[in-house]
Design a protein around this motif. Structure first.
Motif, mmCIF file in Angstrom:
data_model
loop_
_atom_site.group_PDB
_atom_site.id
_atom_site.type_symbol
_atom_site.label_atom_id
_atom_site.label_comp_id
_atom_site.label_asym_id
_atom_site.label_seq_id
_atom_site.Cartn_x
_atom_site.Cartn_y
_atom_site.Cartn_z
ATOM 1 N N CYS A 248 -4.177 4.123 4.168
ATOM 2 C CA CYS A 248 -3.406 4.078 5.113
ATOM 3 C C CYS A 248 -3.914 3.945 6.367
ATOM 4 C CB CYS A 248 -2.163 5.098 5.206
ATOM 5 S SG CYS A 248 -0.922 4.780 4.065
ATOM 6 N N GLN B 58 -2.661 -0.158 -7.574
ATOM 7 C CA GLN B 58 -1.883 -1.274 -7.043
ATOM 8 C C GLN B 58 -2.085 -1.197 -5.571
ATOM 9 O OE1 GLN B 58 1.760 -0.401 -9.043
ATOM 10 N NE2 GLN B 58 1.512 -2.151 -10.300
ATOM 11 N N SER B 59 -1.984 0.087 -5.138
ATOM 12 C CA SER B 59 -1.986 0.031 -3.727
ATOM 13 C C SER B 59 -3.212 -0.495 -2.890
ATOM 14 C CB SER B 59 -1.785 1.611 -3.064
ATOM 15 O OG SER B 59 -0.663 2.181 -3.374
ATOM 16 N N ARG C 259 3.311 9.415 2.382
ATOM 17 C CA ARG C 259 2.543 9.337 0.981
ATOM 18 C C ARG C 259 1.779 10.510 0.845
ATOM 19 N NH1 ARG C 259 2.360 4.946 -2.147
ATOM 20 N NH2 ARG C 259 1.592 6.423 -3.696
ATOM 21 N N PRO D 109 -2.046 4.394 -7.418
ATOM 22 C CA PRO D 109 -3.078 3.997 -6.584
ATOM 23 C C PRO D 109 -3.746 2.770 -6.639
ATOM 24 C CG PRO D 109 -3.310 5.872 -7.531
ATOM 25 C CD PRO D 109 -2.165 5.350 -8.016
ATOM 26 N N VAL E 170 0.778 -1.280 0.227
ATOM 27 C CA VAL E 170 -0.101 0.003 -0.044
ATOM 28 C C VAL E 170 0.843 1.242 0.150
ATOM 29 C CG1 VAL E 170 -1.765 1.364 1.345
ATOM 30 C CG2 VAL E 170 -1.928 -1.135 1.031
ATOM 31 N N ILE E 171 1.828 1.008 0.990
ATOM 32 C CA ILE E 171 2.582 2.607 0.987
ATOM 33 C C ILE E 171 3.708 2.464 0.058
ATOM 34 C CG2 ILE E 171 2.145 2.937 3.369
ATOM 35 C CD1 ILE E 171 4.882 2.097 3.945
ATOM 36 N N TRP E 172 4.052 1.321 -0.832
ATOM 37 C CA TRP E 172 5.222 1.404 -1.726
ATOM 38 C C TRP E 172 4.796 1.894 -3.223
ATOM 39 C CZ3 TRP E 172 10.029 1.812 -1.343
ATOM 40 C CH2 TRP E 172 10.782 1.426 -2.256
ATOM 41 N N PHE E 173 3.782 1.116 -3.700
ATOM 42 C CA PHE E 173 3.316 1.056 -5.056
ATOM 43 C C PHE E 173 3.001 2.766 -5.381
ATOM 44 C CE2 PHE E 173 2.048 -3.474 -4.654
ATOM 45 C CZ PHE E 173 2.965 -3.813 -5.522
ATOM 46 N N VAL F 244 -4.237 7.247 -0.987
ATOM 47 C CA VAL F 244 -3.336 6.303 -0.342
ATOM 48 C C VAL F 244 -3.352 6.611 1.088
ATOM 49 C CG1 VAL F 244 -0.823 5.314 -0.455
ATOM 50 C CG2 VAL F 244 -1.935 6.076 -2.532
ATOM 51 N N SER G 174 -3.177 -4.072 -3.047
ATOM 52 C CA SER G 174 -2.489 -4.672 -1.892
ATOM 53 C C SER G 174 -3.214 -4.616 -0.507
ATOM 54 C CB SER G 174 -1.199 -3.634 -1.743
ATOM 55 O OG SER G 174 -0.420 -3.955 -2.967
ATOM 56 N N GLY H 80 3.001 5.567 6.308
ATOM 57 C CA GLY H 80 2.534 5.770 5.160
ATOM 58 C C GLY H 80 1.584 6.829 4.964
#
Lengths: 204, 580, 101
Positions: free
Chosen positions: C35, A33-34, C26, A31, A25-28, C31, A37, C22
């Motif tokens: 989180c 893909q997040s 982010r 959004p 979630v925090i890597w991709f 996102v 995840s 995150g």
């Protein structure tokens, strides 16, 4: 013995899925893909619920979280267009990452340290203070009973909360064009003298 | 009038029989009957009025679309606020044991004293009732401010009023929350509505940015708060303050076994600190105050803080008083940082809304002194400060909302240059409210600060009191600077070129705020007398249903059926036998 | 104490931290919303685990409320995000205006 082993194996497998998903979630950068995840994480948590004999919650977790919340998020992603420009490299606020790291490490460290310090009985609280978990009554019935007795007030408040959510959606979904134009548009930097006479009419 | 079912008659024989039979089985698990908690409807009326008022307003506005306008919405909201205030009076009468009857309060047939209801989830004591009344009045004043503001900004929709009322429901739930989960839900109800109120001005992108920022950081802090509740749940086995205080008074948690509770308290304090915008959890507040519609800020600055401080007192001072030695140092640090940080950062601001945001941070520092004292004196200080602060801050933002002019954008200090010459009445009002915020004698701010300092000294934190007074001097400088700007500086190009029109409703709100501030400033006795009777307590709920899954208590059910209304609360103290 | 009990708590603590990290790092509001969900899920896990250890059903009941709060939060959050994006595509919480606090 056997069930303990199974529980441990399931736990380890799910823990990996949950943490992997969370990292995703925090890597991709994308959004979508997040969000996918996030589904993995939520699913892992649902299985962990099953592992802890919370069958009803496991079902609700899948239905509400993955079925409704993530889908809603995906809808909005699609509505706004996938915005991959979201940059993970630029640091908009000096030191924010450091602060974030400190907070995150602090919370995890404190809880993990706490768990190791406690030893013996992990929980110090009174056992079964609200209602004991039994195997005789279905899980859903036990939840229902407590939900409508000890937590009935909380249940009623959630009604207000959901009403607010609906009103909020209505307000926020209103297009700016639907807002009637101001009596006279005044630019923010110059004193709006011409507005005053009209304003008087409006106020009277 | 409130759910009197039998009107003094007997229960039907079958029902009686049924109840007996259930009692005989001992309410074994698996029986379909559910032990309903006792509901003291009279205590719930103020909340129900607010919630129902909001829903009816929403319904009426959509059914009678076009036929009713903003005037009706404002009138309705004010009416609902006032009714909620009035219906809180019988509850106050019950808690204080008034001799004379009032509305449905009848000293003859109701037991008096603080009580808790709904299975202990809602605490009814002087503290909660007084703050309920305060929130109800704040809603009335905020609705007046909002009316003038919305009219000017061309917002003819009903939602702001609905959100105001629903948000107040959350606030009122919070001040009477005897259960951490109820407290959390109240907090969420309150904040969720305020996020929207902050983002509501669709014309200004700053408003939506403010809403987004407030929302994201608010959700962040809520998660911390909830995590704290989870830790407390593990540490004490319950989320109910009744059970928690019981547990903590009979079990001594030392060393390792207290870790969970300590973690929980720390996380919850972080959550509260965010809501009250205490340094270092304040970063959101200047941005949000700056961007949000000024009328929303008046509500945000007043009611959110009232409810958050009420929750703080209830959880820390009442619920976790056995851990006072652990949480007091945290609050001392927060108080010092807020007092010093708020005052110093305010001095460098050039935007009045940001300036007031920092000044409200320094006010939060003062109120924290009262919470930190963890004593009756401290609770009194918190209440006096909250009452005084609410009216000061709503009044101040009401002035700012007028000076902001159409578009709600003129908030630079320059816009106040020479305001005294152009709009003397407005400038005089603002001057008075600012002086009150500075704590000048003959204003409510003076007594508020005085009680906070006294509480700190009584609680052996004299050094805190010294810091507070020093910071008050710094803060006084910035208020005076603004006053000087208004009266002794020549009008600049951002000063309104002619007298500003004060909308009637905002004018009424200003008069009310000034009147309250002045009244408390001249004769604080009435307020202190009321506040003395408003100590928070945690009382066992009638007929506890804490143990077992299906315990059906006949007395309790009969009490519920027979007494229904105002007497329901007394059901436990004087168990009803067969209806009445 | 069973090792796996501690495992649940540690897992949820790590999950919570990832979410918190995150959210602060982010820049995409959607996102960030995810989180928040991570953090709330971590709390849910903690509640159910504590409920299991205490033999108390309340832990599971509380999760129901957290679910409602999470749903409401998503609705409000998405509403605000959509409103902001209408005005300014590619909006983030403090991209547009750098924190001046």
């Amino acid at each position: 013995m056997g069930t303990d082993t199974v529980e441990a194996v399931v736990f380890v497998a799910c823990a990996l899925i949950v943490l992997g998903g969370a990292f995703g979630v925090i890597w991709f950068r994308n959004p979508v893909q997040s969000a996918l995840s996030l589904v993995a994480t939520l699913f892992g948590v649902a299985v962990l619920f099953l592992n802890m004999n919370a069958q009803f919650l496991a079902a609700v977790q899948v239905i509400v979280y993955t079925g409704a919340i993530v889908v809603l998020i995906l809808f909005v992603i699609m509505l706004l267009g996938v915005d991959t420009a979201d940059d993970i490299d630029a640091e908009p606020l000096v030191g924010q990452r450091v602060i974030a790291l400190v907070i995150a490490a602090g919370v995890a460290g404190l809880v993990i340290a706490g768990v190791t310090i406690v030893g013996g009985d992990l929980v110090s609280g009174a056992r079964a203070a609200t209602a004991a978990i039994t195997d005789d009554v279905p899980n859903i019935e036990q939840i229902g009973r407590v939900l409508f007795t000890d937590y009935v007030y909380a249940l009623e408040i959630t009604a207000v909360l959901l009403t607010i959510a609906v009103v909020a959606a209505v307000v926020m979904a209103r297009k700016p064009t639907e807002v009637e134009p101001l009596p006279q548009e005044s630019s923010s930097m110059e004193p709006p003298e011409p507005v005053e006479p009209e304003a008087e009419e409006v106020f009277d | 009038m409130l759910g009197q079912i039998d009107g003094g008659g007997q229960l039907p024989a079958e029902l009686e029989q049924l109840l007996q039979s259930v009692d005989a089985t001992g309410g074994a698990a698996g029986v379909a009957e559910i032990a309903a908690p006792v509901v003291a409807w009279s205590a719930l009326v103020p909340i129900i009025v607010l919630a129902l008022g909001a829903l009816l307003l929403l319904t009426l506005a959509s059914l009678l679309r076009g036929r009713i306008g903003p005037g009706f919405f404002t009138g309705w909201t004010i009416g609902v606020g006032l009714v909620s205030f009035v219906t809180a009076i019988p509850v106050w009468a019950q808690v204080q044991g008034w001799e004379q009857s009032f509305l449905w309060w009848d000293p003859a047939d109701s037991a008096s004293g603080p009580f808790s209801t709904l299975g202990g989830a809602m605490g009814v004591d002087g503290f909660s009732v007084l703050l309920t009344m305060l929130i109800a009045l704040a809603v009335v004043v905020c609705a007046l401010v909002l009316s003038g503001f919305a009219r000017r900004e061309g917002d003819r929709h009903v939602e702001a009023n609905v959100l105001l009322l629903l948000s107040a429901v959350g606030g009122v739930v919070m001040v009477g929350a005897n259960d951490l989960i109820v407290l959390f839900l109240g907090l969420e109800t309150l904040s969720m509505a305020v996020y929207v109120l902050a983002a509501m001005n669709l014309r200004r992108v700053e408003s939506q940015e403010a809403g987004l920022k407030y929302f994201v950081l608010g959700a962040f802090s809520s998660a911390f708060f909830l995590y704290g509740i989870a830790m407390v749940y593990g540490g004490t086995g319950s989320t109910s303050l009744v059970d928690i205080t019981d547990f903590l008074s009979t079990n001594l948690l030392l060393g390792g076994s207290s870790v969970l509770v300590l973690l929980g308290i720390a996380l919850m304090v972080a959550g509260f600190a965010f809501k009250i915008a205490a340094v270092p959890f304040h970063a959101w507040s200047p941005d949000v105050y700056d961007g949000a519609p000024t009328a929303s800020v008046a509500f945000m600055a007043s009611v959110v803080k009232v409810a958050a401080f009420a929750g703080m007192v209830r959880v820390l001072v009442v619920g976790f008083d056995t851990f006072a030695a652990d949480w007091r140092p945290i609050l001392q640090v927060l108080a010092v940082l807020s007092l010093v940080g708020g005052a110093l950062l305010a001095v460098v601001q050039t935007n009045v809304k940001r300036l007031l945001a920092y000044s409200s941070i320094s006010h939060a520092g003062f109120i924290l002194l009262g919470v930190e004292a963890a004593s009756e004196q401290g609770n009194r200080a918190v209440l006096v400060y909250l009452v005084a602060y609410t009216f000061m801050v709503i009044g101040s933002f009401a002035v700012v909302s007028i000076v902001g002019r159409t578009g709600d954008a003129m908030h630079s200090v320059d816009a106040y240059r020479g305001l005294g010459k152009v709009s003397p009445a407005l400038a005089a009002t603002f001057t008075f409210l600012l002086l009150s915020q500075a704590g000048i004698p003959f204003t409510s701010g003076f007594y508020a600060k005085f009680y906070a300092v006294v509480a700190a000294v009584d609680a052996q934190s004299a050094w805190l009191a010294v810091v507070a007074m020093l910071s008050a001097v710094v803060a006084a400088y910035l208020y005076l600077r603004l006053v000087v700007t208004m009266w002794f500086v020549a009008p600049g190009d951002q000063t309104p070129s002619r007298g500003l029109v004060i909308p009637v409703s905002t004018g009424i709100a200003l008069v009310a705020c000034v009147a309250v501030t002045l009244f408390i400033g001249i004769t604080p006795d009435p307020l202190t007398k009321v506040v003395d009777k408003a100590q928070p307590v945690v009382v066992q709920p009638p007929a506890p249903v804490a143990n077992g899954t299906g315990d059906l208590n006949v007395d309790q059910l009969l009490g519920l059926l027979g007494e229904g209304g105002a007497g329901g609360a007394g059901g436990a103290q004087t168990p009803a036998t067969g209806g009445r | 104490m069973r090792g796996i009990d501690a495992g649940y708590l540690v897992l949820s603590a790590i999950l919570f931290s990832i979410g918190a990290f995150g959210l602060l790092v982010r820049r995409n509001p959607l996102v960030m919303l995810m989180c928040v969900e991570l953090m709330l899920n971590a709390v849910n896990l903690t509640f159910v685990a504590f409920g299991m250890m205490l033999g108390d059903i309340a832990g599971q009941v509380i999760v129901m409320f957290v679910l409602v709060v999470a749903a409401a939060e998503v609705v409000v959050g998405l509403g605000i995000v959509v409103a902001v994006s209408r005005r300014k595509p590619g909006a983030t919480a403090d991209d547009i205006r750098v924190l001046r606090g």
